[in-house]
Design a protein around this motif. Sequence first.
Motif, PDB file in Angstrom:
ATOM      1  N   PRO A  18       0.826  -1.210   0.000  1.00 35.73           N
ATOM      2  CA  PRO A  18       0.000   0.000   0.000  1.00 35.73           C
ATOM      3  C   PRO A  18       0.862   1.263   0.000  1.00 35.73           C
ATOM      4  O   PRO A  18       1.830   1.361   0.745  1.00 35.73           O
ATOM      5  CB  PRO A  18      -0.794  -0.109   1.307  1.00 35.73           C
ATOM      6  N   GLY A  19       0.515   2.203  -0.874  1.00 35.81           N
ATOM      7  CA  GLY A  19       1.261   3.453  -0.957  1.00 35.81           C
ATOM      8  C   GLY A  19       2.412   3.428  -1.941  1.00 35.81           C
ATOM      9  O   GLY A  19       2.894   4.479  -2.355  1.00 35.81           O
ATOM     10  N   GLU A  20       2.889   2.242  -2.334  1.00 36.50           N
ATOM     11  CA  GLU A  20       3.945   2.161  -3.343  1.00 36.50           C
ATOM     12  C   GLU A  20       3.348   2.525  -4.696  1.00 36.50           C
ATOM     13  O   GLU A  20       2.198   2.197  -4.979  1.00 36.50           O
ATOM     14  CB  GLU A  20       4.506   0.738  -3.447  1.00 36.50           C
ATOM     15  N   THR A  21       4.134   3.189  -5.512  1.00 42.77           N
ATOM     16  CA  THR A  21       3.640   3.528  -6.844  1.00 42.77           C
ATOM     17  C   THR A  21       4.247   2.597  -7.873  1.00 42.77           C
ATOM     18  O   THR A  21       5.404   2.195  -7.760  1.00 42.77           O
ATOM     19  CB  THR A  21       3.989   4.984  -7.225  1.00 42.77           C
ATOM     20  N   ARG A  27       1.754   8.930  -9.409  1.00 37.68           N
ATOM     21  CA  ARG A  27       1.328   8.922  -8.010  1.00 37.68           C
ATOM     22  C   ARG A  27       0.517   7.667  -7.741  1.00 37.68           C
ATOM     23  O   ARG A  27       0.021   7.017  -8.651  1.00 37.68           O
ATOM     24  CB  ARG A  27       0.520  10.170  -7.674  1.00 37.68           C
ATOM     25  N   SER A  28       0.370   7.350  -6.459  1.00 37.51           N
ATOM     26  CA  SER A  28      -0.352   6.144  -6.064  1.00 37.51           C
ATOM     27  C   SER A  28      -1.847   6.309  -6.295  1.00 37.51           C
ATOM     28  O   SER A  28      -2.419   7.351  -6.007  1.00 37.51           O
ATOM     29  CB  SER A  28      -0.092   5.851  -4.581  1.00 37.51           C
ATOM     30  N   LYS A  29      -2.456   5.263  -6.832  1.00 35.55           N
ATOM     31  CA  LYS A  29      -3.901   5.262  -7.040  1.00 35.55           C
ATOM     32  C   LYS A  29      -4.542   4.090  -6.306  1.00 35.55           C
ATOM     33  O   LYS A  29      -5.538   3.538  -6.742  1.00 35.55           O
ATOM     34  CB  LYS A  29      -4.217   5.190  -8.534  1.00 35.55           C
ATOM     35  N   GLY A  30      -3.931   3.678  -5.205  1.00 35.23           N
ATOM     36  CA  GLY A  30      -4.495   2.612  -4.386  1.00 35.23           C
ATOM     37  C   GLY A  30      -4.473   1.269  -5.085  1.00 35.23           C
ATOM     38  O   GLY A  30      -3.511   0.914  -5.750  1.00 35.23           O
ATOM     39  N   ASP A  33      -3.292   0.603  -8.703  1.00 38.01           N
ATOM     40  CA  ASP A  33      -1.882   0.484  -9.073  1.00 38.01           C
ATOM     41  C   ASP A  33      -1.501  -0.970  -9.336  1.00 38.01           C
ATOM     42  O   ASP A  33      -0.544  -1.242 -10.040  1.00 38.01           O
ATOM     43  CB  ASP A  33      -0.973   1.012  -7.956  1.00 38.01           C
ATOM     44  N   MET A  90       6.797  -2.982   6.054  1.00 40.26           N
ATOM     45  CA  MET A  90       6.297  -1.621   5.884  1.00 40.26           C
ATOM     46  C   MET A  90       5.878  -1.086   7.240  1.00 40.26           C
ATOM     47  O   MET A  90       5.296  -1.811   8.049  1.00 40.26           O
ATOM     48  CB  MET A  90       5.116  -1.592   4.926  1.00 40.26           C
ATOM     49  N   ASP A  93       4.636   4.941   8.982  1.00 40.99           N
ATOM     50  CA  ASP A  93       5.023   6.192   8.326  1.00 40.99           C
ATOM     51  C   ASP A  93       5.267   6.023   6.826  1.00 40.99           C
ATOM     52  O   ASP A  93       5.642   6.964   6.144  1.00 40.99           O
ATOM     53  CB  ASP A  93       6.249   6.809   9.001  1.00 40.99           C
ATOM     54  N   GLY A  94       5.048   4.807   6.297  1.00 43.49           N
ATOM     55  CA  GLY A  94       5.193   4.551   4.867  1.00 43.49           C
ATOM     56  C   GLY A  94       6.555   4.022   4.457  1.00 43.49           C
ATOM     57  O   GLY A  94       6.746   3.643   3.302  1.00 43.49           O
TER      58      GLY A  94
END
Length: 148
Positions: A18-21, A27-30, A33, A90, A93-94
């Motif tokens: 989650p959050g990786e592009t 940008r990330s699209k959930g 992606d 992960m 904080d990402g």
Amino acid sequence: LARLGCCLVNYPEETLMPGETRPTLNRSKGIHDLTFRHRDNLVNALKTGTLTIRAITSDVARARLITSKDPIIIGEAPSHRSIHSRGRRMFADGDIDRKGPRRLPSPPATPSTHSATPSTHPATPATAPPHSATPATRRRVQVFVEIS
């Protein structure tokens, strides 16, 4: 996940976290992606029970998740063919690192010929793994994924 006191364990190795592009996006699209193959990896891991959700009940442990001292997602161990020696983790904080489970060992080589004479050594019985004092509890979780 951290605020809810949850941790995902055995997240599929070849699937974006989650959050990786995806390299082809800005940008990330959930979930969008993920390619269909990656979505299948994720759905199959949930269906087979490989990907599990661990409940964190201790306030101290939950605080460690929220402050990114402990990971909220722990990836599965890479296969023996992987270039990575460890799996991914992960944090809330990402941040993502490669300090997760160690790479799986290579499977033993299969013998090319079988001996025609029986072994003179008696087979040793396999010992059962020791049982934990507190048995692990498993809950069935239904997951619904809508692909549009």
